[in-house]
Structure formats: structure tokens, C-alpha cells
Design a protein around this motif. Structure first.
Motif, short mmCIF file in Angstrom:
data_model
loop_
_atom_site.label_atom_id
_atom_site.label_comp_id
_atom_site.label_asym_id
_atom_site.label_seq_id
_atom_site.Cartn_x
_atom_site.Cartn_y
_atom_site.Cartn_z
N UNK A 96 47.14 42.85 54.69
CA UNK A 96 47.61 42.98 53.01
C UNK A 96 46.32 42.88 52.20
N UNK A 97 45.14 42.43 53.02
CA UNK A 97 44.04 42.20 51.88
C UNK A 97 43.25 43.60 51.80
N UNK A 98 43.57 44.52 50.95
CA UNK A 98 42.91 45.74 51.18
C UNK A 98 41.84 45.83 50.21
N UNK A 99 41.41 44.91 49.27
CA UNK A 99 40.48 44.98 48.16
C UNK A 99 38.95 44.67 48.95
N UNK A 100 37.97 44.60 48.26
CA UNK A 100 36.71 44.34 48.61
C UNK A 100 36.26 42.81 47.99
N UNK A 101 37.34 41.93 47.45
CA UNK A 101 37.19 40.76 46.91
C UNK A 101 38.49 39.93 47.43
N UNK A 102 38.59 38.89 47.40
CA UNK A 102 39.49 37.71 47.82
C UNK A 102 39.59 37.02 46.69
N UNK A 103 40.77 36.90 46.08
CA UNK A 103 41.18 36.16 44.99
C UNK A 103 42.16 35.48 45.58
N UNK A 104 42.72 34.34 44.57
CA UNK A 104 43.80 33.35 44.71
C UNK A 104 45.24 34.12 45.42
N UNK A 105 45.49 35.21 44.28
CA UNK A 105 46.58 35.98 44.70
C UNK A 105 46.47 36.52 46.04
N UNK A 106 45.38 36.90 46.50
CA UNK A 106 45.38 37.55 47.87
C UNK A 106 45.48 36.64 48.88
N UNK A 107 44.81 35.47 48.76
CA UNK A 107 44.64 34.48 49.70
C UNK A 107 45.99 33.87 49.72
N UNK A 108 46.91 33.58 48.75
CA UNK A 108 48.35 33.23 48.96
C UNK A 108 49.25 34.19 49.60
#
Length: 209
Positions: A96-108
Motif C-alpha cells: 500500500x506504500x506506492x509513493x516515494x515518501x512515507x508520511x503518517x497516513x502511509x505509516x498508519x
């Protein structure tokens, strides 16, 4: 302290988590000797060493690529049930982590999806004295704190996982060798839950530092 991690920063956090597991081999071995086969520490260390090699060798366009590399390395080298479930945790999160950055929403979201994948594979539920008893509260805490940013979400997840480890001491195991011990497993924490906490604490500390 960053609210968004680049691919390289996420890689550094994953390497820190791998190093933390490797440094905790003896602790995890002793925990597993109490209620399991005693191989959890060595298996996790073997998997994380392979994960570090994979992170160095495999190019990653997204943060999800990094998580999937870690997961596949663990599945391929750790062996046993731990290799399967921890590999599934990372690959599930990576999908589910398809972006080139990791933010709080992605982490959760990644923690929630990782939990879902582990439950689908192993058929365990929170309360069964498994790694899910750290992972499930961690995922809930990350979601509850996502609005406060990535450092807050990551630290809340690590704290909740640690609290989950303590609760496993009062649980009767439903899976693995610990299940055969019945009440004799009471008072001992689940080794897989400890590993989840070590990983999340190292990840959070890297973000904070």
C-alpha cells in the motif's frame, strides 16, 4: 525530526530496525526458550541480515519497494513461522506504500495492512499471545495519532506495541509450542510481540533523531 521520509530516509529507518533486531538476538532467544523452540532470535537475526543486504542491492522507486524487499528477504532466510509472519507483515505493508515518501497516513495504513495480511496468513487474532498482540495496538495507535504527524504516530505505535507485549504475559497461547504449555506460558511475554516492539521502537527513534 521529519514529518515525511524520503526513500533514502525510510531505508535508513528500516536498517536501524534490522540492526536493533540483530542486537537483540540473545534477548529474543531467551524469550523463545521460555515458551517456544528457542530459535526466534537467531531466525529473526538471520532474516534481518538478509534484509539489510537486500536494501543495499535492490533499487527502490517507492518506500513500498523497500518494505517488500525486507519482507521477501525475511521469508527467504528466517525460516519457521516467524519468517513467514514477519515477511508477510513487511510485504503486506509494502503493497500500500506506492509513493516515494512515507508520511503518517502511509505509516498508519501500512501497519493496518500488514496486520491484515498476517491475520489472513496465520489465522491468529489479537489475544492469542502472538506478535499480533503488539502489532494490533500499534496499528490502532498509529491511526489515532496520524493527524499529529509521522514522529508522533511512529512513537505512539511503538509505545502501544510495548504495552501489548506486557499484556501477552497474562495470555494463554493458542499457537505454536507455547500452546502445548497451557498455563505454564503465563508470566512470559510472546517473543514475536517483542520483535514487533523492537522494530517499531527503532523505526520511531530514527524518525525522531
Amino acid at each position: 525530526m521529519s514529518d515525511r521520509l524520503t526513500v533514502d530516509q525510510t531505508k535508513a529507518a528500516l536498517v536501524a530496525a534490522a540492526d536493533a533486531i540483530i542486537a537483540s538476538t540473545e534477548r529474543l532467544t531467551k524469550a523463545d526458550q521460555a515458551i517456544g523452540d528457542g530459535d526466534h532470535g537467531l531466525g529473526m537475526a538471520r532474516g534481518m541480515k538478509a534484509a539489510k543486504e537486500a536494501l543495499d542491492k535492490k533499487p527502490a522507486a517507492t518506500v513500498g519497494d523497500l518494505f517488500k524487499s525486507v519482507g521477501m528477504a525475511i521469508v527467504s532466510t528466517s525460516g519457521g513461522a516467524s519468517g513467514a509472519v514477519f515477511g508477510t507483515l513487511f510485504t503486506g505493508a509494502g503493497k500500500v506504500l506506492t509513493a516515494d515518501v512515507l508520511d503518517a497516513e502511509g505509516f498508519a495504513t501500512a501497519l493496518a495492512e500488514g496486520q491484515k495480511a498476517v491475520q489472513a496468513r496465520g489465522k491468529a487474532e489479537p489475544g492469542h499471545k502472538t506478535m499480533l498482540d503488539a502489532l494490533a495496538p500499534a496499528a490502532e495507535a498509529a491511526r489515532a495519532n496520524a493527524a499529529a504527524g509521522l514522529p508522533a504516530a511512529a512513537r505512539a505505535a511503538a509505545t502501544a506495541a510495548g504495552e501489548g507485549v506486557e499484556r501477552t504475559k497474562d495470555m494463554v497461547a493458542q499457537f505454536g509450542r507455547a500452546r502445548t504449555l497451557g498455563d505454564r506460558a503465563l508470566g512470559h511475554p510472546d517473543p514475536g510481540a517483542i520483535s514487533v516492539t523492537i522494530i517499531l521502537d527503532a523505526f520511531a527513534s530514527t524518525i525522531e533523531g
